[in-house]
Design a protein around this motif. Structure first.
Motif, mmCIF file in Angstrom:
data_model
loop_
_atom_site.group_PDB
_atom_site.id
_atom_site.type_symbol
_atom_site.label_atom_id
_atom_site.label_comp_id
_atom_site.label_asym_id
_atom_site.label_seq_id
_atom_site.Cartn_x
_atom_site.Cartn_y
_atom_site.Cartn_z
ATOM 1 N N ASP A 25 104.167 11.519 -56.474
ATOM 2 C CA ASP A 25 102.793 11.171 -56.107
ATOM 3 C C ASP A 25 101.851 11.980 -56.974
ATOM 4 O O ASP A 25 102.071 13.180 -57.201
ATOM 5 N N LEU A 26 100.791 11.343 -57.463
ATOM 6 C CA LEU A 26 99.793 12.014 -58.289
ATOM 7 C C LEU A 26 98.425 11.507 -57.887
ATOM 8 O O LEU A 26 98.213 10.285 -57.774
ATOM 9 N N TYR A 27 97.489 12.436 -57.675
ATOM 10 C CA TYR A 27 96.165 12.079 -57.175
ATOM 11 C C TYR A 27 95.075 12.420 -58.202
ATOM 12 O O TYR A 27 95.268 13.276 -59.077
ATOM 13 N N ALA A 28 93.936 11.756 -58.081
ATOM 14 C CA ALA A 28 92.813 11.961 -58.994
ATOM 15 C C ALA A 28 92.434 13.438 -59.046
ATOM 16 O O ALA A 28 92.385 14.114 -58.021
ATOM 17 N N GLY A 29 92.196 13.946 -60.256
ATOM 18 C CA GLY A 29 91.791 15.326 -60.442
ATOM 19 C C GLY A 29 92.928 16.318 -60.439
ATOM 20 O O GLY A 29 92.714 17.518 -60.607
ATOM 21 N N GLU A 30 94.168 15.850 -60.274
ATOM 22 C CA GLU A 30 95.331 16.720 -60.161
ATOM 23 C C GLU A 30 96.166 16.655 -61.438
ATOM 24 O O GLU A 30 96.230 15.626 -62.112
ATOM 25 N N THR A 31 96.815 17.776 -61.764
ATOM 26 C CA THR A 31 97.762 17.808 -62.880
ATOM 27 C C THR A 31 99.162 18.052 -62.336
ATOM 28 O O THR A 31 99.400 19.026 -61.627
ATOM 29 N N LEU A 32 100.063 17.138 -62.662
ATOM 30 C CA LEU A 32 101.452 17.216 -62.230
ATOM 31 C C LEU A 32 102.327 17.375 -63.461
ATOM 32 O O LEU A 32 102.229 16.584 -64.412
ATOM 33 N N ALA A 33 103.173 18.398 -63.479
ATOM 34 C CA ALA A 33 104.060 18.650 -64.612
ATOM 35 C C ALA A 33 105.486 18.282 -64.261
ATOM 36 O O ALA A 33 105.986 18.634 -63.194
ATOM 37 N N LEU A 34 106.146 17.570 -65.170
ATOM 38 C CA LEU A 34 107.568 17.284 -65.066
ATOM 39 C C LEU A 34 108.286 18.249 -65.999
ATOM 40 O O LEU A 34 108.067 18.234 -67.214
ATOM 41 N N VAL A 35 109.132 19.093 -65.441
ATOM 42 C CA VAL A 35 109.811 20.138 -66.204
ATOM 43 C C VAL A 35 111.309 19.957 -66.072
ATOM 44 O O VAL A 35 111.818 19.647 -64.992
ATOM 45 N N GLY A 36 112.013 20.163 -67.173
ATOM 46 C CA GLY A 36 113.463 20.075 -67.128
ATOM 47 C C GLY A 36 114.038 20.076 -68.524
ATOM 48 O O GLY A 36 113.311 19.934 -69.515
ATOM 49 N N PRO A 37 115.342 20.250 -68.653
ATOM 50 C CA PRO A 37 115.992 20.290 -69.964
ATOM 51 C C PRO A 37 116.003 18.927 -70.635
ATOM 52 O O PRO A 37 115.686 17.909 -70.022
ATOM 53 N N SER A 38 116.370 18.907 -71.918
ATOM 54 C CA SER A 38 116.476 17.647 -72.652
ATOM 55 C C SER A 38 117.472 16.722 -71.973
ATOM 56 O O SER A 38 118.489 17.167 -71.431
ATOM 57 N N GLY A 39 117.133 15.429 -72.011
ATOM 58 C CA GLY A 39 118.062 14.443 -71.474
ATOM 59 C C GLY A 39 117.890 14.123 -70.009
ATOM 60 O O GLY A 39 118.693 13.359 -69.454
ATOM 61 N N CYS A 40 116.856 14.679 -69.366
ATOM 62 C CA CYS A 40 116.695 14.409 -67.934
ATOM 63 C C CYS A 40 115.738 13.245 -67.657
ATOM 64 O O CYS A 40 115.411 12.977 -66.505
ATOM 65 N N GLY A 41 115.285 12.556 -68.706
ATOM 66 C CA GLY A 41 114.522 11.328 -68.505
ATOM 67 C C GLY A 41 113.023 11.506 -68.382
ATOM 68 O O GLY A 41 112.334 10.575 -67.952
ATOM 69 N N LYS A 42 112.504 12.656 -68.775
ATOM 70 C CA LYS A 42 111.067 12.889 -68.629
ATOM 71 C C LYS A 42 110.238 11.887 -69.447
ATOM 72 O O LYS A 42 109.293 11.284 -68.943
ATOM 73 N N SER A 43 110.599 11.715 -70.720
ATOM 74 C CA SER A 43 109.847 10.787 -71.575
ATOM 75 C C SER A 43 110.013 9.340 -71.110
ATOM 76 O O SER A 43 109.069 8.548 -71.171
ATOM 77 N N THR A 44 111.204 9.004 -70.643
ATOM 78 C CA THR A 44 111.437 7.657 -70.111
ATOM 79 C C THR A 44 110.522 7.389 -68.925
ATOM 80 O O THR A 44 109.918 6.319 -68.813
ATOM 81 N N LEU A 45 110.393 8.368 -68.043
ATOM 82 C CA LEU A 45 109.526 8.219 -66.875
ATOM 83 C C LEU A 45 108.072 7.999 -67.307
ATOM 84 O O LEU A 45 107.374 7.131 -66.772
#
Length: 262
Positions: A25-45
């Protein structure tokens, strides 16, 4: 309040499952970071959110009306100068040439470029200048949602800190939401309100960390101390291979860690 809600996101490349049952979930005015090692699908998401990729399965509700995307590489048009690269999205929206060039020039100056830089082509710009142009191209559209795919990863520390400040300034002024991905836990602690920790094989969210200190009040000592606290949590240590052990699947909706409050 505008928001992005994702549930039951699955994606496969052939027989390989790269994302499994991801939710956020992400709301207006908020910054959400996706953190994890290579290969965990961050860019795909991120590509799924930007509608650049159709996932195998998803339930998604998105209220945000405009999306700006800053890629890991600047990906500037080599035949366009800095001013026209920033104005590229405005051209697609049908804005008159003089109006879009005027808006692009004003934004470039706010991002630390000077008037002489506006006429330079990408090969004439330093890496830092190219990053400013790439960020300006995304912000020129006044997006409700800004997607960041590790755009600062290749920059030196001093330039990173400068661009972090410029980014936060623009986000606060515009009130947009930010969904960012990074390998750098300290970068996430510096910029995010919440952090989702992901692991690979297949890519999934195992934990959510909430940072309650307001952005404007985060000192360097707080950032370093909070990053150190997160590095000591078993979830982060196992996710990044800093220790061995069996990784329990803990989704963001089951238990939240707030140990980085100081």
């Amino acid at each position: 309040m505008n928001a992005l809600h994702i549930r039951h996101l699955f994606h496969r490349y052939g027989p390989t499952e790269v994302l499994t049952d991801v939710g956020l979930d992400l709301y207006a005015g908020e910054t959400l970071a996706l953190v994890g090692p290579s290969g965990c699908g961050k860019s795909t998401l991120l590509q799924v959110v930007a509608s650049l990729l159709t996932p195998s399965e998803i339930v998604m509700h998105n209220d945000f009306r405009g999306i700006g995307y800053v890629f890991q590489q600047p990906n500037l048009m080599p035949w366009m100068n800095a001013q026209d690269n920033i104005a590229l999205g405005l051209k697609a929206l049908g804005l008159h040439r003089e109006a879009r060039r005027r808006q692009a020039a004003a934004l470039a100056l706010r991002l630390g470029l000077n008037e002489a830089d506006l006429g330079k082509y990408p090969h004439e710009l330093s890496g830092g200048m190219q990053s400013r142009v790439s960020l300006g191209r995304a912000l020129a559209l006044s997006p409700d949602l800004l997607l960041l795919d590790e755009p600062f990863a290749a920059l030196d520390v001093g330039l990173k800190l400068e661009l972090y400040g410029l980014l936060r300034e623009q986000v606060v002024q515009r009130g947009c939401a930010v969904l960012m991905i990074t390998h750098d836990l300290m970068e996430a602690v510096r910029l995010a309100d919440r952090i989702l920790l992901m692991v690979p094989e297949p890519g999934r969210v195992i934990h959510e960390f909430t940072l309650d200190m307001p952005q404007a009040e985060r000192s360097e000592s707080w950032i370093h101390h909070s990053t150190g606290e997160l590095m000591e949590t078993w979830e982060v240590r196992i996710a990044f291979g800093l220790t061995t052990g069996e990784l329990e699947i803990v989704t963001a909706s089951h238990g939240k860690h707030t140990g980085c409050q100081v």
